[in-house]
Design a protein around this motif. Structure first.
Motif, PDB file in Angstrom:
ATOM      1  N   ALA A 146       1.114 -11.832 -11.132  1.00  8.71           N
ATOM      2  CA  ALA A 146       2.081 -10.832 -10.375  1.00  8.71           C
ATOM      3  C   ALA A 146       2.620 -10.065 -11.511  1.00  8.71           C
ATOM      4  O   ALA A 146       2.989 -10.727 -12.731  1.00  8.71           O
ATOM      5  CB  ALA A 146       2.865 -11.587  -9.224  1.00  8.71           C
ATOM      6  N   GLY A 147       3.296  -9.193 -11.307  1.00 10.52           N
ATOM      7  CA  GLY A 147       3.989  -8.055 -12.155  1.00 10.52           C
ATOM      8  C   GLY A 147       5.364  -8.047 -11.408  1.00 10.52           C
ATOM      9  O   GLY A 147       5.552  -8.118 -10.221  1.00 10.52           O
ATOM     10  N   LEU A 148       6.608  -7.645 -11.995  1.00  7.34           N
ATOM     11  CA  LEU A 148       7.861  -7.301 -11.738  1.00  7.34           C
ATOM     12  C   LEU A 148       8.310  -6.141 -12.264  1.00  7.34           C
ATOM     13  O   LEU A 148       7.854  -5.580 -13.410  1.00  7.34           O
ATOM     14  CB  LEU A 148       8.762  -8.510 -11.823  1.00  7.34           C
ATOM     15  N   HIS A 154      11.091  -5.081  -7.700  1.00  7.65           N
ATOM     16  CA  HIS A 154       9.645  -5.089  -6.699  1.00  7.65           C
ATOM     17  C   HIS A 154       8.665  -6.278  -7.428  1.00  7.65           C
ATOM     18  O   HIS A 154       9.085  -6.545  -8.658  1.00  7.65           O
ATOM     19  CB  HIS A 154       9.063  -3.850  -6.925  1.00  7.65           C
ATOM     20  N   LEU A 155       8.041  -6.900  -6.505  1.00  9.13           N
ATOM     21  CA  LEU A 155       6.978  -7.915  -7.050  1.00  9.13           C
ATOM     22  C   LEU A 155       5.782  -7.258  -6.792  1.00  9.13           C
ATOM     23  O   LEU A 155       5.481  -6.973  -5.591  1.00  9.13           O
ATOM     24  CB  LEU A 155       7.109  -9.222  -6.593  1.00  9.13           C
ATOM     25  N   TYR A 156       4.553  -7.019  -7.653  1.00  8.88           N
ATOM     26  CA  TYR A 156       3.377  -6.497  -7.523  1.00  8.88           C
ATOM     27  C   TYR A 156       2.464  -7.663  -7.692  1.00  8.88           C
ATOM     28  O   TYR A 156       2.333  -8.202  -8.597  1.00  8.88           O
ATOM     29  CB  TYR A 156       3.040  -5.480  -8.263  1.00  8.88           C
ATOM     30  N   THR A 157       1.728  -7.944  -6.346  1.00  7.62           N
ATOM     31  CA  THR A 157       0.466  -9.039  -6.478  1.00  7.62           C
ATOM     32  C   THR A 157      -0.741  -8.751  -5.765  1.00  7.62           C
ATOM     33  O   THR A 157      -0.966  -7.726  -5.305  1.00  7.62           O
ATOM     34  CB  THR A 157       1.130 -10.427  -6.146  1.00  7.62           C
ATOM     35  N   ALA A 194      -6.449  -8.353  -1.560  1.00  6.21           N
ATOM     36  CA  ALA A 194      -5.534  -7.260  -1.195  1.00  6.21           C
ATOM     37  C   ALA A 194      -4.394  -6.926  -1.998  1.00  6.21           C
ATOM     38  O   ALA A 194      -3.782  -8.058  -2.220  1.00  6.21           O
ATOM     39  CB  ALA A 194      -5.402  -6.968   0.283  1.00  6.21           C
ATOM     40  N   PRO A 195      -4.198  -5.904  -2.465  1.00  8.56           N
ATOM     41  CA  PRO A 195      -2.906  -5.511  -3.458  1.00  8.56           C
ATOM     42  C   PRO A 195      -1.812  -5.369  -2.326  1.00  8.56           C
ATOM     43  O   PRO A 195      -1.869  -4.751  -1.461  1.00  8.56           O
ATOM     44  CB  PRO A 195      -3.094  -4.365  -4.312  1.00  8.56           C
ATOM     45  N   PHE A 196      -0.562  -6.264  -2.635  1.00 13.55           N
ATOM     46  CA  PHE A 196       0.486  -6.438  -1.991  1.00 13.55           C
ATOM     47  C   PHE A 196       1.799  -5.859  -2.832  1.00 13.55           C
ATOM     48  O   PHE A 196       1.922  -6.565  -4.026  1.00 13.55           O
ATOM     49  CB  PHE A 196       0.604  -7.747  -1.476  1.00 13.55           C
TER      50      PHE A 196
END
Length: 359
Positions: A276-278, A292-295, A300-302
């Protein structure tokens, strides 16, 4: 380093209340407020060369011990901890004096003017069996702590790239004063603003070991303004760097007091991990932040948004007091401050020579 600078049996107070002294009453006011959050702490003495400010702050907080020099305060008061909140040039000497007086020290960032001074401070803390903490304040917010908890829980996997930024469109502190004077500050926005975003990124990344740095500095905007106004200014107004670590990760760093950008103030730390990214970014060009957290979940991208904590996090001073009273390792130890200082030195050296610097 032994446990004496970051925990261990020499750090305890045997149940006593901590008596605090604060040197420098600019940012020192915030230290006083932070110390006062802890029920077992009392700020009993302050020192500042300006007698008007000394009286005003002493009256505001009801502090009995008021001194026009740090030396007088250390000689007259029985203190457990001293906050050093002066221009950067004086961090080392005041830290050494406080340690010699038997005090633990909370020193404002940056730790010192350069890494050699930082090493001298750490060695003195070792000899005195006292603690040394650096006030990297941006890691102590509730939001930053929540992000760190996710990092430690393995949510992001391994970080392999990051970018950490603090830019201002026009925001030179005390233009013509000590911030823009290399002999007093050691540098410009890199050592003033960049140090915060650098520590935050390194802390979230687990303080990986740096191996080399490439840096550059510029001063076209502030230099022209200073010349026109007849002000002293001999530091950069923008700095940038690219840092590589032993584990293969890299980090881009940017800091400016003057840049032709849309925002009056832009603060952002973005880290990319294998899971994940932040992103932590300031809101409305101010000093509140969003995270925000991106994973990816089930293919599916959330995107996940961190809600603000209901109550504010304890201050850095509160955490330091807790560590001393509980005889536990404290956050933001001098050893991490030294790593930041070594990186700042390397960035300035790379900017001067135009070549990478190995660490």
């Amino acid at each position: 380093m032994s446990e004496s600078t970051n925990g261990g049996t020499n750090g305890g107070t045997n149940g006593r209340r901590l008596r605090i002294g604060v040197i420098g009453l600019g940012i020192g006011r915030m230290h006083i407020e932070g110390w006062r959050q802890h029920p077992q702490v009392e700020v009993v003495a302050i020192a500042d060369a300006d007698p008007v400010r000394l009286a005003a702050v002493g009256d505001q907080f009801g502090i009995p011990g008021r001194h026009t020099s740090a030396e007088a305060m250390l000689a007259a008061e029985s203190l457990d901890v001293v906050s050093v909140c002066t221009p950067n040039k004086f961090h080392k000497d005041l830290t050494l004096a406080a340690l010699a007086a038997g005090c633990h020290v909370l020193c404002e960032k940056p730790m010192a003017m350069n890494a050699d001074e930082g090493r001298e401070m750490l060695a003195a803390a070792e000899r005195a069996s006292r603690r040394l903490m650096i006030n990297f304040s941006y890691r102590f917010s509730a939001q930053s702590r929540a992000l760190k908890a996710q990092v430690d829980g393995g949510v992001f996997g391994e970080f392999y790239f990051g970018r950490t930024v603090w830019h201002r469109r026009r925001g030179m502190p005390g233009f013509g004063g000590w911030f823009g004077t290399k002999a007093l500050a050691g540098g410009g926005p890199l050592i003033d603003l960049g140090v915060h975003r650098l520590d935050l990124a390194l802390w979230l990344m687990g303080y990986p070991k740096p191996t080399w740095v490439m840096g550059a500095t510029y001063d076209p905007i502030a230099r022209e303004l200073a010349d026109k106004a007849g002000k002293t200014f001999d530091v950069e107004d923008l700095a940038t760097a690219f840092i590589r670590f032993e584990n293969g990760a890299t980090l881009a760093l940017e800091a400016s007091w003057a840049a032709n950008i849309a925002e009056a103030e832009l603060m952002e730390t973005r880290l990319l991990g294998t899971k994940a990214g932040l992103l932590q970014k300031n809101l409305h060009e101010g000093y509140t932040f969003d995270a925000h957290l991106y994973t990816e979940l089930n293919g599916a991208p959330f995107d996940l948004h961190l809600h603000q904590a209901a109550t504010p996090a304890p201050s850095a001073m509160h955490d330091y007091a807790d560590a001393i009273l509980g005889d536990r390792p404290h956050p933001a130890p001098g050893e991490e401050g030294l790593i930041v200082m070594e990186l700042l030195d390397a960035i300035y050296e790379s900017a001067r020579t135009g070549a990478p610097v190995k660490l």
